[in-house]
Design a protein around this motif. Structure first.
Motif, PDB file in Angstrom:
ATOM      1  N   TRP A 239       0.797  -1.229   0.000  1.00 48.39           N
ATOM      2  CA  TRP A 239       0.000   0.000   0.000  1.00 48.39           C
ATOM      3  C   TRP A 239       0.828   1.277   0.000  1.00 48.39           C
ATOM      4  O   TRP A 239       0.302   2.358  -0.275  1.00 48.39           O
ATOM      5  CB  TRP A 239      -0.990  -0.009   1.158  1.00 48.39           C
ATOM      6  CG  TRP A 239      -0.401   0.100   2.537  1.00 48.39           C
ATOM      7  CD1 TRP A 239       0.120  -0.904   3.292  1.00 48.39           C
ATOM      8  CD2 TRP A 239      -0.330   1.276   3.335  1.00 48.39           C
ATOM      9  NE1 TRP A 239       0.527  -0.437   4.510  1.00 48.39           N
ATOM     10  CE2 TRP A 239       0.255   0.903   4.575  1.00 48.39           C
ATOM     11  CE3 TRP A 239      -0.694   2.611   3.147  1.00 48.39           C
ATOM     12  CZ2 TRP A 239       0.490   1.811   5.602  1.00 48.39           C
ATOM     13  CZ3 TRP A 239      -0.471   3.522   4.178  1.00 48.39           C
ATOM     14  CH2 TRP A 239       0.112   3.117   5.389  1.00 48.39           C
ATOM     15  N   TRP A 240       2.122   1.183   0.245  1.00 45.15           N
ATOM     16  CA  TRP A 240       2.976   2.374   0.209  1.00 45.15           C
ATOM     17  C   TRP A 240       3.660   2.563  -1.142  1.00 45.15           C
ATOM     18  O   TRP A 240       4.463   3.480  -1.310  1.00 45.15           O
ATOM     19  CB  TRP A 240       4.027   2.293   1.321  1.00 45.15           C
ATOM     20  CG  TRP A 240       4.911   1.074   1.219  1.00 45.15           C
ATOM     21  CD1 TRP A 240       6.066   0.957   0.503  1.00 45.15           C
ATOM     22  CD2 TRP A 240       4.683  -0.199   1.832  1.00 45.15           C
ATOM     23  NE1 TRP A 240       6.587  -0.308   0.627  1.00 45.15           N
ATOM     24  CE2 TRP A 240       5.761  -1.037   1.451  1.00 45.15           C
ATOM     25  CE3 TRP A 240       3.698  -0.709   2.663  1.00 45.15           C
ATOM     26  CZ2 TRP A 240       5.856  -2.367   1.872  1.00 45.15           C
ATOM     27  CZ3 TRP A 240       3.794  -2.028   3.082  1.00 45.15           C
ATOM     28  CH2 TRP A 240       4.862  -2.842   2.695  1.00 45.15           C
TER      29      TRP A 240
ATOM     30  N   HIS B  66      -2.338  -5.066   3.100  1.00 53.61           N
ATOM     31  CA  HIS B  66      -2.350  -4.032   2.064  1.00 53.61           C
ATOM     32  C   HIS B  66      -3.775  -3.632   1.697  1.00 53.61           C
ATOM     33  O   HIS B  66      -4.039  -2.448   1.431  1.00 53.61           O
ATOM     34  CB  HIS B  66      -1.595  -4.514   0.831  1.00 53.61           C
ATOM     35  CG  HIS B  66      -0.191  -4.949   1.133  1.00 53.61           C
ATOM     36  ND1 HIS B  66       0.628  -4.247   1.982  1.00 53.61           N
ATOM     37  CD2 HIS B  66       0.537  -6.019   0.694  1.00 53.61           C
ATOM     38  CE1 HIS B  66       1.799  -4.865   2.067  1.00 53.61           C
ATOM     39  NE2 HIS B  66       1.769  -5.933   1.289  1.00 53.61           N
TER      40      HIS B  66
ATOM     41  N   ARG C  85      -5.059  -1.435   4.777  1.00 52.46           N
ATOM     42  CA  ARG C  85      -4.367  -0.158   4.935  1.00 52.46           C
ATOM     43  C   ARG C  85      -4.608   0.788   3.751  1.00 52.46           C
ATOM     44  O   ARG C  85      -4.551   2.012   3.916  1.00 52.46           O
ATOM     45  CB  ARG C  85      -2.866  -0.398   5.093  1.00 52.46           C
ATOM     46  CG  ARG C  85      -2.482  -1.067   6.415  1.00 52.46           C
ATOM     47  CD  ARG C  85      -2.542  -0.087   7.555  1.00 52.46           C
ATOM     48  NE  ARG C  85      -2.131  -0.705   8.814  1.00 52.46           N
ATOM     49  CZ  ARG C  85      -2.902  -0.790   9.887  1.00 52.46           C
ATOM     50  NH1 ARG C  85      -4.134  -0.295   9.865  1.00 52.46           N
ATOM     51  NH2 ARG C  85      -2.456  -1.350  10.994  1.00 52.46           N
TER      52      ARG C  85
ATOM     53  N   MET D 112      -3.503   3.208  12.115  1.00 52.02           N
ATOM     54  CA  MET D 112      -2.540   3.356  11.028  1.00 52.02           C
ATOM     55  C   MET D 112      -1.135   3.588  11.585  1.00 52.02           C
ATOM     56  O   MET D 112      -0.971   4.290  12.595  1.00 52.02           O
ATOM     57  CB  MET D 112      -2.928   4.541  10.133  1.00 52.02           C
ATOM     58  CG  MET D 112      -4.186   4.326   9.327  1.00 52.02           C
ATOM     59  SD  MET D 112      -3.981   3.095   8.012  1.00 52.02           S
ATOM     60  CE  MET D 112      -2.939   3.997   6.856  1.00 52.02           C
ATOM     61  N   PRO D 113      -0.110   3.039  10.952  1.00 55.89           N
ATOM     62  CA  PRO D 113       1.263   3.342  11.360  1.00 55.89           C
ATOM     63  C   PRO D 113       1.544   4.837  11.243  1.00 55.89           C
ATOM     64  O   PRO D 113       0.978   5.528  10.395  1.00 55.89           O
ATOM     65  CB  PRO D 113       2.113   2.541  10.373  1.00 55.89           C
ATOM     66  CG  PRO D 113       1.205   1.478   9.854  1.00 55.89           C
ATOM     67  CD  PRO D 113      -0.172   2.070   9.844  1.00 55.89           C
TER      68      PRO D 113
ATOM     69  N   LEU E 228       6.479   6.040   7.447  1.00 52.30           N
ATOM     70  CA  LEU E 228       6.916   4.963   6.571  1.00 52.30           C
ATOM     71  C   LEU E 228       7.722   3.915   7.325  1.00 52.30           C
ATOM     72  O   LEU E 228       7.579   2.713   7.069  1.00 52.30           O
ATOM     73  CB  LEU E 228       7.743   5.521   5.409  1.00 52.30           C
ATOM     74  CG  LEU E 228       8.255   4.487   4.398  1.00 52.30           C
ATOM     75  CD1 LEU E 228       7.104   3.714   3.765  1.00 52.30           C
ATOM     76  CD2 LEU E 228       9.111   5.160   3.329  1.00 52.30           C
TER      77      LEU E 228
ATOM     78  N   THR F  56       5.347   1.775   9.024  1.00 52.01           N
ATOM     79  CA  THR F  56       4.629   1.005   8.005  1.00 52.01           C
ATOM     80  C   THR F  56       5.419  -0.237   7.603  1.00 52.01           C
ATOM     81  O   THR F  56       4.885  -1.352   7.569  1.00 52.01           O
ATOM     82  CB  THR F  56       4.383   1.887   6.768  1.00 52.01           C
ATOM     83  OG1 THR F  56       3.455   2.909   7.102  1.00 52.01           O
ATOM     84  CG2 THR F  56       3.851   1.077   5.603  1.00 52.01           C
TER      85      THR F  56
ATOM     86  N   GLU G 296       5.693  -2.804  10.483  1.00 51.49           N
ATOM     87  CA  GLU G 296       4.482  -3.608  10.627  1.00 51.49           C
ATOM     88  C   GLU G 296       4.423  -4.696   9.565  1.00 51.49           C
ATOM     89  O   GLU G 296       4.150  -5.866   9.864  1.00 51.49           O
ATOM     90  CB  GLU G 296       3.235  -2.724  10.521  1.00 51.49           C
ATOM     91  CG  GLU G 296       1.939  -3.532  10.579  1.00 51.49           C
ATOM     92  CD  GLU G 296       0.707  -2.695  10.283  1.00 51.49           C
ATOM     93  OE1 GLU G 296      -0.274  -2.825  11.031  1.00 51.49           O
ATOM     94  OE2 GLU G 296       0.722  -1.926   9.307  1.00 51.49           O
TER      95      GLU G 296
END
Length: 282
Positions: A137-138, A167, A170, A198-199, A202, A205, A208
């Protein structure tokens, strides 16, 4: 219904392939996934692609235990990595008897990303291998919508959509949209759970995703609801790394725990509200 389960390598990435296979056999899995390329500089790289001895040892462990390789990862095509660079990965996948590989497209050039995914599918097809697109998702291909656009542009018969619970949740992807996608796209799913929060950034993220996931039913992702929108006869791949718990109970204890938790939570009927959603899509 009862499902078939695969132990993803990331859930116990510290185990070499032979050890992973033996742990999977002792704890009750039908399959394993093997990670044969490195995503970060700090993770191990197991030399099955480059070492005949490592390949033979892995094949011997598979034959001895009866565990099979479900999938191999990872063809991560960022701007610097072409499909042809993953030909050795495809050949190793076939030699291991697996039928699926995972691909990712962290590439801002969408036309190039679509073309490269189509080309990787072309390379995989003669080997009888499906290419399953995961959407971290990033990244630039970071949600269900962008991944759907890739598969719609590609139209490859061996292209698949790999939905990872982390993913999907998030990225705020849509259950309705997931339920409406072609059923033939789904060969399996990456199953995990986690906190609704949410984290913070980054770094959190990535931590996790790679080091702090939860077993199905032990978090707030609504794993059962997500899976209920997909074919019910899929194999469930448990990709659930958790460094702190593994440090306490070991990789084998963790592999056993997440499988037992998955079976308790998922080998049952879908939630009633999802049944209603599916009725509106049908």
């Amino acid at each position: 219904m009862k499902h078939l389960y695969s132990l993803a390598h990331l859930s116990a990435i510290g185990l070499p392939p032979v050890d992973l296979i033996e742990v999977a056999a002792r704890t009750g899995y039908e399959y394993v996934g093997l990670r044969l390329t490195r995503v970060t500089d700090t993770e191990p790289l197991y030399p099955i692609i480059t070492s005949t001895a490592a390949m033979r040892a892995t094949q011997a462990a598979l034959a001895q235990t009866g565990v099979r390789v479900w999938d191999v990862e990872l063809a991560r095509m960022d701007p610097a990595h072409t499909p042809e660079m993953y030909q050795p990965l495809l050949e190793a996948t076939a030699e291991l008897g697996a039928r699926h590989i995972i691909a990712q497209l962290p590439d801002p050039d969408r036309a190039r990303a679509h073309d490269r995914f189509a080309r990787l599918c072309e390379l995989a097809a003669p080997l009888g291998i499906t290419v399953n697109l995961e959407f971290p998702w990033w990244t630039e291909t970071g949600n269900l919508a962008t991944a759907t656009a890739v598969l719609e542009a590609t139209q490859a018969p061996n292209a698949g959509m790999l939905v990872d619970m982390l993913h999907f949740y998030r990225s705020h992807s849509s259950l309705q949209a997931l339920a409406e996608l072609p059923r033939q796209w789904f060969n399996y799913a990456h199953v995990c759970d986690g906190s609704a929060a949410m984290p913070a950034d980054l770094a959190a993220t990535l931590f996790e995703a790679r080091s702090c996931r939860l077993a199905p039913g032990e978090g707030e992702f609504g794993v059962k609801d997500i899976l209920a929108t997909m074919p019910q006869d899929m194999t469930y791949v448990l990709e659930i790394p958790n460094d702190s718990v593994c440090a306490e109970i070991g990789f084998e204890g963790w592999a056993r725990h997440i499988l037992q938790a998955a079976k308790r939570h998922l080998d049952t009927e879908p939630a009633p509200q999802i049944n209603k959603l599916l009725e509106t899509v049908a």
